[in-house]
Design a protein around this motif. Structure first.
Motif, PDB file in Angstrom:
ATOM      1  N   ASP A 231       0.948  -1.411  -0.010  1.00  0.00           N
ATOM      2  CA  ASP A 231       0.090   0.083  -0.005  1.00  0.00           C
ATOM      3  C   ASP A 231       0.962   1.264  -0.175  1.00  0.00           C
ATOM      4  N   GLU A 232       2.103   1.208   0.076  1.00  0.00           N
ATOM      5  CA  GLU A 232       3.076   2.318   0.137  1.00  0.00           C
ATOM      6  C   GLU A 232       3.791   2.468  -1.396  1.00  0.00           C
ATOM      7  N   ARG A 233       3.843   3.808  -1.604  1.00  0.00           N
ATOM      8  CA  ARG A 233       4.610   4.097  -2.978  1.00  0.00           C
ATOM      9  C   ARG A 233       5.559   5.122  -2.452  1.00  0.00           C
ATOM     10  N   PHE A 234       6.804   4.657  -3.028  1.00  0.00           N
ATOM     11  CA  PHE A 234       8.008   5.660  -2.495  1.00  0.00           C
ATOM     12  C   PHE A 234       8.659   6.257  -3.902  1.00  0.00           C
ATOM     13  N   LYS A 235       8.960   7.210  -3.654  1.00  0.00           N
ATOM     14  CA  LYS A 235       9.787   8.207  -5.143  1.00  0.00           C
ATOM     15  C   LYS A 235      11.122   7.501  -5.199  1.00  0.00           C
ATOM     16  N   GLY A 236      11.376   7.178  -6.286  1.00  0.00           N
ATOM     17  CA  GLY A 236      12.665   6.519  -6.839  1.00  0.00           C
ATOM     18  C   GLY A 236      13.450   7.508  -7.747  1.00  0.00           C
ATOM     19  N   THR A 237      14.729   7.248  -7.828  1.00  0.00           N
ATOM     20  CA  THR A 237      15.591   8.191  -8.783  1.00  0.00           C
ATOM     21  C   THR A 237      16.418   6.975  -9.568  1.00  0.00           C
ATOM     22  N   ILE A 238      16.727   7.361 -10.733  1.00  0.00           N
ATOM     23  CA  ILE A 238      17.465   6.324 -11.432  1.00  0.00           C
ATOM     24  C   ILE A 238      18.970   6.880 -11.374  1.00  0.00           C
ATOM     25  N   ASN A 239      19.896   5.984 -10.802  1.00  0.00           N
ATOM     26  CA  ASN A 239      21.045   6.279 -10.365  1.00  0.00           C
ATOM     27  C   ASN A 239      21.963   5.896 -11.386  1.00  0.00           C
ATOM     28  N   ALA A 240      21.758   4.698 -12.085  1.00  0.00           N
ATOM     29  CA  ALA A 240      22.617   4.147 -13.064  1.00  0.00           C
ATOM     30  C   ALA A 240      21.828   3.338 -14.091  1.00  0.00           C
ATOM     31  N   ILE A 241      22.207   3.764 -15.386  1.00  0.00           N
ATOM     32  CA  ILE A 241      21.975   2.760 -16.392  1.00  0.00           C
ATOM     33  C   ILE A 241      22.909   2.191 -17.147  1.00  0.00           C
ATOM     34  N   VAL A 242      23.233   0.685 -17.165  1.00  0.00           N
ATOM     35  CA  VAL A 242      24.224   0.063 -17.488  1.00  0.00           C
ATOM     36  C   VAL A 242      23.979  -0.340 -19.097  1.00  0.00           C
ATOM     37  N   PRO A 243      24.790   0.177 -19.847  1.00  0.00           N
ATOM     38  CA  PRO A 243      24.306   0.414 -21.159  1.00  0.00           C
ATOM     39  C   PRO A 243      24.999  -0.952 -21.881  1.00  0.00           C
ATOM     40  N   VAL A 244      24.709  -2.143 -21.291  1.00  0.00           N
ATOM     41  CA  VAL A 244      25.358  -3.338 -21.507  1.00  0.00           C
ATOM     42  C   VAL A 244      24.179  -4.361 -21.703  1.00  0.00           C
TER      43      VAL A 244
END
Length: 360
Positions: A231-244
């Motif tokens: 029932d909880e929703r937390f804000k997230g931030t994309i920290n890393a995108i691995v382009p492999v």
């Protein structure tokens, strides 16, 4: 006899020509089913499941070899940075330190004596009671004794550091997730004795399909729904995108940092990330067609046949998501095209066709 041979050869030629003409007619009359593309109703959000992992996780080992004398924590213990976790028997190191201190004291006494002789030689040399050579010898002994004192102090500092390394402090705050040693065991450097996990900061690792790589960046909006708190929703931030891309799953790793506030999430549990797609991608027109219309190329690409003026034309397409509704097409065709869904397996580019059914 010769005329009979020519007649037989002419019959064979007419038979082959008749077959070729029949084949051409059949190809030209290949029946196909076409469909008109529709506007895609696929959500502009991408929902993916992943695993929560601790931002900090360490397998702790002693800094020197020794016998475990005290263990101050157990599995589940909460610790703060700098708390003492484990101690090795320091008896031998204490003796080494005592010897180093004695050597330092001896070197200090020798240096003081050498300094006294040099100070004494100054007055005697002024009155010419000692030779210049004796004065130089006393200065040289002073330099040697000072060097010996520095070496003794360095050895003492090394022994002191060696003794301090018999104590294992917590490198960061967290929870002891595993205790792998007991009092009385002999442990070596590199042997894991405790596992420490930081629970104040967790991150979510998700595998994103390779077709979505261009639609996600660090500025994409993210919401995280942990399975332990549905029932909880937390804000997230994309920290890393691995382009492999993973060659097995055809997906790439996206790591999301989560702002949990006062709520602690458990590393190792699962969670769902809802990722908003790029604004640029949202503004682009997307259309959807049945999966039967797609033709897979050996290089992994896709194409479809589009009918125009009774002729089939092959168009390379860039696909997006696949769902029960069909396949989302990002580029290659338009809403006005007629796409072949049946009979496309035997078609060739530029071939004339006959539409036997048109699905809406």
């Amino acid at each position: 006899m010769k005329n009979h041979y020519h007649l037989k050869l002419a019959c064979v030629f007419l038979f082959v020509l008749s077959g070729l003409m029949t084949s051409t007619v059949l190809l030209a009359e290949t029946p196909v089913t076409v469909v008109s593309p529709e506007k895609s109703k696929v959500s502009d959000n991408l929902s993916l499941s992943g695993t929560l992992t601790a931002e900090k996780q360490a397998m702790l080992s002693p800094r020197v070899d020794g016998l475990v004398s005290k263990v101050f924590v157990d599995a589940g213990s909460k610790v703060k940075k700098g708390d003492l976790l484990l101690e090795l028997d320091p008896a031998l190191s204490k003796q080494v330190l005592a010897q180093a201190k004695a050597a330092t004291a001896e070197a200090q006494a020798a240096r003081n004596e050498a300094q006294r002789l040099v100070d004494e030689a100054k007055g005697l040399r002024e009155k010419n009671y000692i030779s210049a050579s004796e004065n130089a010898s006393r200065l040289s002994n002073l330099n040697l004794s000072e060097a010996a004192l520095m070496a003794a102090k360095a050895a003492e500092a090394s022994a002191q550091e060696q003794l301090s390394r018999h104590r294992l402090p917590a490198p960061f705050s967290g929870v002891i997730s595993a205790k792998l040693t007991e009092v009385g065991e002999w442990v070596n450097r590199g042997t894991t004795v405790l596992e420490l996990v930081a629970t104040n900061k967790v991150r979510l690792d998700v595998k994103v399909p390779q077709e979505r790589f261009s639609e996600i960046n660090r500025h994409s909006q993210v919401e995280v729904i942990p399975d332990v708190f549905p029932d909880e929703r937390f804000k997230g931030t994309i920290n890393a995108i691995v382009p492999v891309s993973d060659p097995q799953a055809r997906a790439f790793l996206v790591r999301i940092l989560i702002d949990t506030g006062d709520i602690s999430l458990l590393p190792g549990t699962s969670a769902k990330a809802i990722i908003g797609l790029n604004d640029n991608q949202q503004k682009q027109q997307r259309i959807i067609i049945p999966r039967d219309a797609l033709l897979l190329h050996p290089d992994g690409g896709y194409s479809v046949f589009v009918v125009k003026d009774g002729v089939a034309k092959r168009h390379k397409v860039h696909i997006g998501t696949q769902s029960s509704q069909g396949v989302t097409i990002l580029s290659g065709i338009t809403l006005d095209d007629k796409v072949v869904t049946r009979g496309n397996e035997v078609l060739r580019d530029g071939q004339s066709i006959t539409i036997v059914e048109s699905a809406q």
